[in-house]
Motif scaffolding. Sequence first.
Motif, PDB file in Angstrom:
ATOM      1  N   PHE A   1     -12.724  53.479  26.223  1.00  0.00           N
ATOM      2  CA  PHE A   1     -12.787  52.911  27.538  1.00  0.00           C
ATOM      3  C   PHE A   1     -14.160  53.438  28.085  1.00  0.00           C
ATOM      4  O   PHE A   1     -14.650  54.429  27.603  1.00  0.00           O
ATOM      5  CB  PHE A   1     -11.646  53.205  28.516  1.00  0.00           C
ATOM      6  CG  PHE A   1     -11.268  54.634  28.366  1.00  0.00           C
ATOM      7  CD1 PHE A   1     -11.670  55.401  29.632  1.00  0.00           C
ATOM      8  CD2 PHE A   1     -10.662  55.366  27.414  1.00  0.00           C
ATOM      9  CE1 PHE A   1     -11.359  56.456  29.686  1.00  0.00           C
ATOM     10  CE2 PHE A   1     -10.227  56.565  27.342  1.00  0.00           C
ATOM     11  CZ  PHE A   1     -10.746  57.333  28.498  1.00  0.00           C
ATOM     12  N   GLY A   2     -14.412  53.008  29.443  1.00  0.00           N
ATOM     13  CA  GLY A   2     -15.636  53.505  30.177  1.00  0.00           C
ATOM     14  C   GLY A   2     -16.556  52.359  30.482  1.00  0.00           C
ATOM     15  O   GLY A   2     -16.308  51.246  29.840  1.00  0.00           O
ATOM     16  N   ASN A   3     -17.756  52.705  30.725  1.00  0.00           N
ATOM     17  CA  ASN A   3     -18.658  51.917  30.884  1.00  0.00           C
ATOM     18  C   ASN A   3     -19.626  51.866  29.677  1.00  0.00           C
ATOM     19  O   ASN A   3     -20.354  52.792  29.499  1.00  0.00           O
ATOM     20  CB  ASN A   3     -19.650  51.880  32.242  1.00  0.00           C
ATOM     21  CG  ASN A   3     -18.844  51.716  33.534  1.00  0.00           C
ATOM     22  OD1 ASN A   3     -17.800  51.041  33.405  1.00  0.00           O
ATOM     23  ND2 ASN A   3     -18.983  52.442  34.564  1.00  0.00           N
ATOM     24  N   ARG A   4     -19.883  50.766  28.977  1.00  0.00           N
ATOM     25  CA  ARG A   4     -20.708  50.751  27.934  1.00  0.00           C
ATOM     26  C   ARG A   4     -22.350  50.978  28.264  1.00  0.00           C
ATOM     27  O   ARG A   4     -22.946  50.301  29.387  1.00  0.00           O
ATOM     28  CB  ARG A   4     -20.797  49.495  26.987  1.00  0.00           C
ATOM     29  CG  ARG A   4     -21.540  49.656  25.886  1.00  0.00           C
ATOM     30  CD  ARG A   4     -21.157  48.548  24.432  1.00  0.00           C
ATOM     31  NE  ARG A   4     -22.156  48.812  23.431  1.00  0.00           N
ATOM     32  CZ  ARG A   4     -22.181  48.040  22.611  1.00  0.00           C
ATOM     33  NH1 ARG A   4     -21.326  47.046  22.377  1.00  0.00           N
ATOM     34  NH2 ARG A   4     -22.992  48.277  21.416  1.00  0.00           N
ATOM     35  N   ILE A   5     -22.965  51.749  27.660  1.00  0.00           N
ATOM     36  CA  ILE A   5     -24.435  52.058  27.953  1.00  0.00           C
ATOM     37  C   ILE A   5     -25.152  51.107  27.219  1.00  0.00           C
ATOM     38  O   ILE A   5     -25.312  51.191  26.048  1.00  0.00           O
ATOM     39  CB  ILE A   5     -24.842  53.436  27.835  1.00  0.00           C
ATOM     40  CG1 ILE A   5     -23.812  54.413  28.760  1.00  0.00           C
ATOM     41  CG2 ILE A   5     -26.237  53.809  28.207  1.00  0.00           C
ATOM     42  CD1 ILE A   5     -24.239  55.839  28.790  1.00  0.00           C
ATOM     43  N   ALA A   6     -26.285  50.333  28.153  1.00  0.00           N
ATOM     44  CA  ALA A   6     -27.011  49.532  27.285  1.00  0.00           C
ATOM     45  C   ALA A   6     -28.431  50.284  27.118  1.00  0.00           C
ATOM     46  O   ALA A   6     -28.778  50.958  27.686  1.00  0.00           O
ATOM     47  CB  ALA A   6     -27.181  48.086  28.104  1.00  0.00           C
ATOM     48  N   GLY A   7     -29.190  49.494  26.325  1.00  0.00           N
ATOM     49  CA  GLY A   7     -30.470  49.766  25.994  1.00  0.00           C
ATOM     50  C   GLY A   7     -30.835  50.799  25.180  1.00  0.00           C
ATOM     51  O   GLY A   7     -31.985  51.281  24.978  1.00  0.00           O
ATOM     52  N   ILE A   8     -29.741  51.251  24.268  1.00  0.00           N
ATOM     53  CA  ILE A   8     -29.766  52.162  23.221  1.00  0.00           C
ATOM     54  C   ILE A   8     -30.051  51.523  21.963  1.00  0.00           C
ATOM     55  O   ILE A   8     -30.636  51.991  21.143  1.00  0.00           O
ATOM     56  CB  ILE A   8     -28.697  53.079  23.115  1.00  0.00           C
ATOM     57  CG1 ILE A   8     -28.676  54.109  24.502  1.00  0.00           C
ATOM     58  CG2 ILE A   8     -28.796  54.100  22.242  1.00  0.00           C
ATOM     59  CD1 ILE A   8     -27.552  54.912  24.746  1.00  0.00           C
TER      60      ILE A   8
END
Length: 121
Positions: free
Chosen positions: A47-54
């Motif tokens: 859970f949590g916010n997926r971090i984009a751009g990686i």
Amino acid sequence: MPNEQPSIFIDLTPEYKHNLRDLSKRFRNIRSDVQPIIEQLQQGNFFGNRIAGIGEEYIIYKVRVRNSHIQKGKSVGYRLIYQVESPTSILLLTIYSKSDREDIGVNEIREILADFDSGES
């Protein structure tokens, strides 16, 4: 017998260990604050916010963690960044206090991953 969920292996980067140690000097309860998050992850609840751009191959989340030392809720607590390496393996990348910094950059996350990957071989 009840069906037991497969236990998920959780690994820690040196960055995570270092930051946790530093934060624990100021916030004595940080380990107990983080424990419920780790237990959720061990049960396979990502859970949590997926971090984009990686990169699509990286499944990385940022989770808010309540700081019981500061009575203001999750928004001023900690941020724990973790990577889902596989359905049975999680890597805790870093943790920081929201009072110390606003956010973490994609490049910094990439550096933590690169440092960890190069240290494993």
